[in-house]
Design a protein around this motif. Structure first.
Motif, mmCIF file in Angstrom:
data_model
loop_
_atom_site.group_PDB
_atom_site.id
_atom_site.type_symbol
_atom_site.label_atom_id
_atom_site.label_comp_id
_atom_site.label_asym_id
_atom_site.label_seq_id
_atom_site.Cartn_x
_atom_site.Cartn_y
_atom_site.Cartn_z
ATOM 1 N N GLU A 66 0.833 -1.199 0.000
ATOM 2 C CA GLU A 66 0.000 0.000 0.000
ATOM 3 C C GLU A 66 0.873 1.258 0.000
ATOM 4 O O GLU A 66 0.572 2.234 -0.682
ATOM 5 C CB GLU A 66 -0.920 -0.008 1.227
ATOM 6 C CG GLU A 66 -1.985 1.070 1.183
ATOM 7 C CD GLU A 66 -3.007 0.919 2.294
ATOM 8 O OE1 GLU A 66 -3.376 1.966 2.862
ATOM 9 O OE2 GLU A 66 -3.423 -0.214 2.578
ATOM 10 N N LYS A 67 1.971 1.202 0.742
ATOM 11 C CA LYS A 67 2.893 2.342 0.785
ATOM 12 C C LYS A 67 3.488 2.615 -0.599
ATOM 13 O O LYS A 67 3.599 3.755 -1.027
ATOM 14 C CB LYS A 67 4.006 2.087 1.797
ATOM 15 C CG LYS A 67 4.967 3.249 1.941
ATOM 16 C CD LYS A 67 6.046 2.984 2.948
ATOM 17 C CE LYS A 67 6.959 4.189 3.001
ATOM 18 N NZ LYS A 67 8.123 3.990 3.815
ATOM 19 N N LEU A 77 3.747 5.742 -5.709
ATOM 20 C CA LEU A 77 3.514 5.829 -7.151
ATOM 21 C C LEU A 77 2.451 6.870 -7.477
ATOM 22 O O LEU A 77 2.592 7.640 -8.429
ATOM 23 C CB LEU A 77 3.101 4.459 -7.709
ATOM 24 C CG LEU A 77 4.200 3.410 -7.807
ATOM 25 C CD1 LEU A 77 3.602 2.047 -8.121
ATOM 26 C CD2 LEU A 77 5.230 3.798 -8.853
ATOM 27 N N GLN A 78 1.401 6.896 -6.668
ATOM 28 C CA GLN A 78 0.332 7.870 -6.887
ATOM 29 C C GLN A 78 0.859 9.292 -6.728
ATOM 30 O O GLN A 78 0.514 10.185 -7.517
ATOM 31 C CB GLN A 78 -0.830 7.624 -5.917
ATOM 32 C CG GLN A 78 -2.039 8.499 -6.193
ATOM 33 C CD GLN A 78 -2.643 8.244 -7.559
ATOM 34 O OE1 GLN A 78 -2.951 7.108 -7.897
ATOM 35 N NE2 GLN A 78 -2.785 9.277 -8.363
ATOM 36 N N LYS A 129 2.310 14.383 -9.143
ATOM 37 C CA LYS A 129 3.327 15.405 -9.375
ATOM 38 C C LYS A 129 3.544 15.607 -10.873
ATOM 39 O O LYS A 129 3.685 16.744 -11.340
ATOM 40 C CB LYS A 129 4.637 15.003 -8.690
ATOM 41 C CG LYS A 129 5.725 16.047 -8.778
ATOM 42 C CD LYS A 129 6.961 15.591 -8.027
ATOM 43 C CE LYS A 129 8.069 16.601 -8.183
ATOM 44 N NZ LYS A 129 9.308 16.171 -7.539
ATOM 45 N N LYS A 130 3.566 14.524 -11.634
ATOM 46 C CA LYS A 130 3.773 14.599 -13.071
ATOM 47 C C LYS A 130 2.616 15.350 -13.747
ATOM 48 O O LYS A 130 2.833 16.143 -14.671
ATOM 49 C CB LYS A 130 3.911 13.181 -13.665
ATOM 50 C CG LYS A 130 4.333 13.160 -15.088
ATOM 51 C CD LYS A 130 5.745 13.675 -15.260
ATOM 52 C CE LYS A 130 6.226 13.568 -16.662
ATOM 53 N NZ LYS A 130 7.512 14.186 -16.885
ATOM 54 N N ILE A 131 1.390 15.131 -13.271
ATOM 55 C CA ILE A 131 0.226 15.842 -13.812
ATOM 56 C C ILE A 131 0.355 17.345 -13.570
ATOM 57 O O ILE A 131 0.021 18.142 -14.443
ATOM 58 C CB ILE A 131 -1.084 15.301 -13.193
ATOM 59 C CG1 ILE A 131 -1.367 13.911 -13.733
ATOM 60 C CG2 ILE A 131 -2.262 16.234 -13.480
ATOM 61 C CD1 ILE A 131 -2.508 13.190 -13.053
ATOM 62 N N ASP A 132 0.873 17.730 -12.412
ATOM 63 C CA ASP A 132 0.999 19.144 -12.065
ATOM 64 C C ASP A 132 2.114 19.875 -12.804
ATOM 65 O O ASP A 132 2.156 21.095 -12.780
ATOM 66 C CB ASP A 132 1.206 19.288 -10.533
ATOM 67 C CG ASP A 132 -0.022 18.853 -9.745
ATOM 68 O OD1 ASP A 132 -1.133 18.852 -10.320
ATOM 69 O OD2 ASP A 132 0.138 18.512 -8.558
#
Length: 126
Positions: free
Chosen positions: A110-111, A116-117, A122-125
């Motif tokens: 889960e960590k 990854l999320q 960050k990449k989207i921003d």
């Protein structure tokens, strides 16, 4: 460090990792570091060093009594090039296919999913 073609064999990567960790080093020090986890003869290690010098991945200071070797290529650049080559060779250049296979077939905590999320967010921003 200059950008050069990072076509480095698996065995050569071991030499480069030693020198990315600490440089400059003499061949004796490289042999000592590599021999702690590989059963290669000193002659084999010398051959790998020579190949890396010829490829332009290592520089050599010949002014010392014992030659000292140092990386001429950046570790991050070589990792990126190796990653791109792998994705092209195995997944026909599809990062999506590689990630989908990895996520589907590997046990991810889960960590790790959260990390990854965060990277994707960050990449989207950007």
């Amino acid at each position: 460090m200059k950008k050069v073609d990072c076509k480095i064999s698996d065995a050569e990567w071991i030499i480069m990792k030693v020198l990315w960790e600490e440089a400059p080093l003499t061949s004796a020090k490289i042999i000592e570091a590599v021999s702690s986890h590989k059963k290669w003869s000193p002659k084999t290690i010398h051959s790998l060093i020579s190949r890396l010098v010829k490829k332009g991945a290592l520089g050599v200071n010949r002014e010392m009594a014992h030659y000292e070797y140092y990386p001429l290529v950046d570790k991050r650049d070589c990792i990126l090039e190796e990653t791109r080559s792998f994705i092209q060779k195995v997944y026909d250049g599809s990062l999506h296919l590689m990630l989908a296979n990895f996520i589907k077939d590997e046990k991810i905590s889960e960590k790790e999913i959260e990390e990854l999320q965060k990277l994707l967010d960050k990449k989207i921003d950007e």
